[in-house]
Design a protein around this motif. Sequence first.
Motif, mmCIF file in Angstrom:
data_model
loop_
_atom_site.group_PDB
_atom_site.id
_atom_site.type_symbol
_atom_site.label_atom_id
_atom_site.label_comp_id
_atom_site.label_asym_id
_atom_site.label_seq_id
_atom_site.Cartn_x
_atom_site.Cartn_y
_atom_site.Cartn_z
ATOM 1 N N LYS A 13 33.603 35.274 36.395
ATOM 2 C CA LYS A 13 34.516 35.694 35.332
ATOM 3 C C LYS A 13 35.488 36.713 35.915
ATOM 4 C CE LYS A 13 34.944 34.793 30.865
ATOM 5 N NZ LYS A 13 35.001 33.392 30.409
ATOM 6 N N THR A 16 37.616 40.974 33.421
ATOM 7 C CA THR A 16 37.058 41.440 32.155
ATOM 8 C C THR A 16 37.509 42.882 31.949
ATOM 9 O OG1 THR A 16 35.113 40.009 32.289
ATOM 10 C CG2 THR A 16 34.940 41.964 30.891
ATOM 11 N N SER A 36 35.962 41.914 37.912
ATOM 12 C CA SER A 36 35.914 40.498 38.273
ATOM 13 C C SER A 36 34.608 40.212 39.006
ATOM 14 C CB SER A 36 37.105 40.118 39.164
ATOM 15 O OG SER A 36 38.317 40.188 38.434
ATOM 16 N N ASP A 59 30.757 33.103 30.769
ATOM 17 C CA ASP A 59 30.758 33.944 29.573
ATOM 18 C C ASP A 59 29.597 34.929 29.602
ATOM 19 O OD1 ASP A 59 32.004 34.351 26.822
ATOM 20 O OD2 ASP A 59 29.906 34.017 26.277
ATOM 21 N N LYS A 62 30.610 37.884 31.663
ATOM 22 C CA LYS A 62 31.432 38.805 30.865
ATOM 23 C C LYS A 62 30.557 39.668 29.964
ATOM 24 C CE LYS A 62 32.602 37.587 26.962
ATOM 25 N NZ LYS A 62 33.023 36.797 25.793
#
Length: 295
Positions: A13, A16, A36, A59, A62
């Motif tokens: 991800k 964020t 990241s 997800d 994150k």
Amino acid sequence: MPSTRLGQNQYGKAETRVVHVTRDGATHHVKDLNVSVALSGAMDDVHYHGSNAAVLPTDTAKNTVFAFAKQYGVASVEQFGIHLARHFVTSQESIDRARIRIEEYAWERIAPEHSFVRGGRETRTTEVAYDGARWQIVSGLKDLVVMNTTDSEFRGFVKDRYTTLRETGDRVLATEVSARWRFNWTRDEDPAPRWQESYAEVRRHLLDAFAGTYSLSLQQTLYAMGDRVVEHRPEIDEVRLSLPNKHHFLVDLEPLGLENDTLDSAVYFAADRPYGLIEGTVLREGAEPRIPVTD
């Protein structure tokens, strides 16, 4: 025999945006991060066959960033990155390497304990027009990022069938100030303003007004900022402000078994777009508007 094979690969991800606010009584402390996560490991099956059996969803990465910010705080970006990398590698059999990249955006305290300005200098601007007889000087600044972590609310607004925004009595208020101001000096025979002093004082008054206004709306804050400049700087007749609302939303951590209240510390998602854009002009009584609405 296959003619290709899978080489180095990673997934995760990126970017964020997490803002952690610690409330030490009336004094607040801010850590503003861009995190990241990149994970590598036994990922052959997902690439060759589409099997997700070894894939931790991005997800989830994150959510882990948000949850760790709440659980452990952010003493330093290095330590926060260590917590994350260790977690991903030791908790997932399929992951043998984690790379965490973190950018930290510094905030400098203004006056009260909960008002901040983004570290680093803004861009100073000026526009000089001369017709051989008269001058028009419009100076300004842009990229001045400021934030109040409390003393801001937004409620009592119009609602229709499409309104989903909830009213709030305590929110983070952040914006990136773009301001232009017009001097009333127009003729060579009149004493010119002290340009350097004027800029420094306008900037100070903008910041003081932002920090010192209990905000019921960003429009109210905009007017307070422009009003303070005009009231305190007699050389200026007009201030035009453009204030994008840099929204900070409380992250819902209940699905992760965590409470994210605002009593002692809280984790926010810093959204970059779409954003509300509040613009307006404050004029000295009797002055005519001359700064264009757009460049």
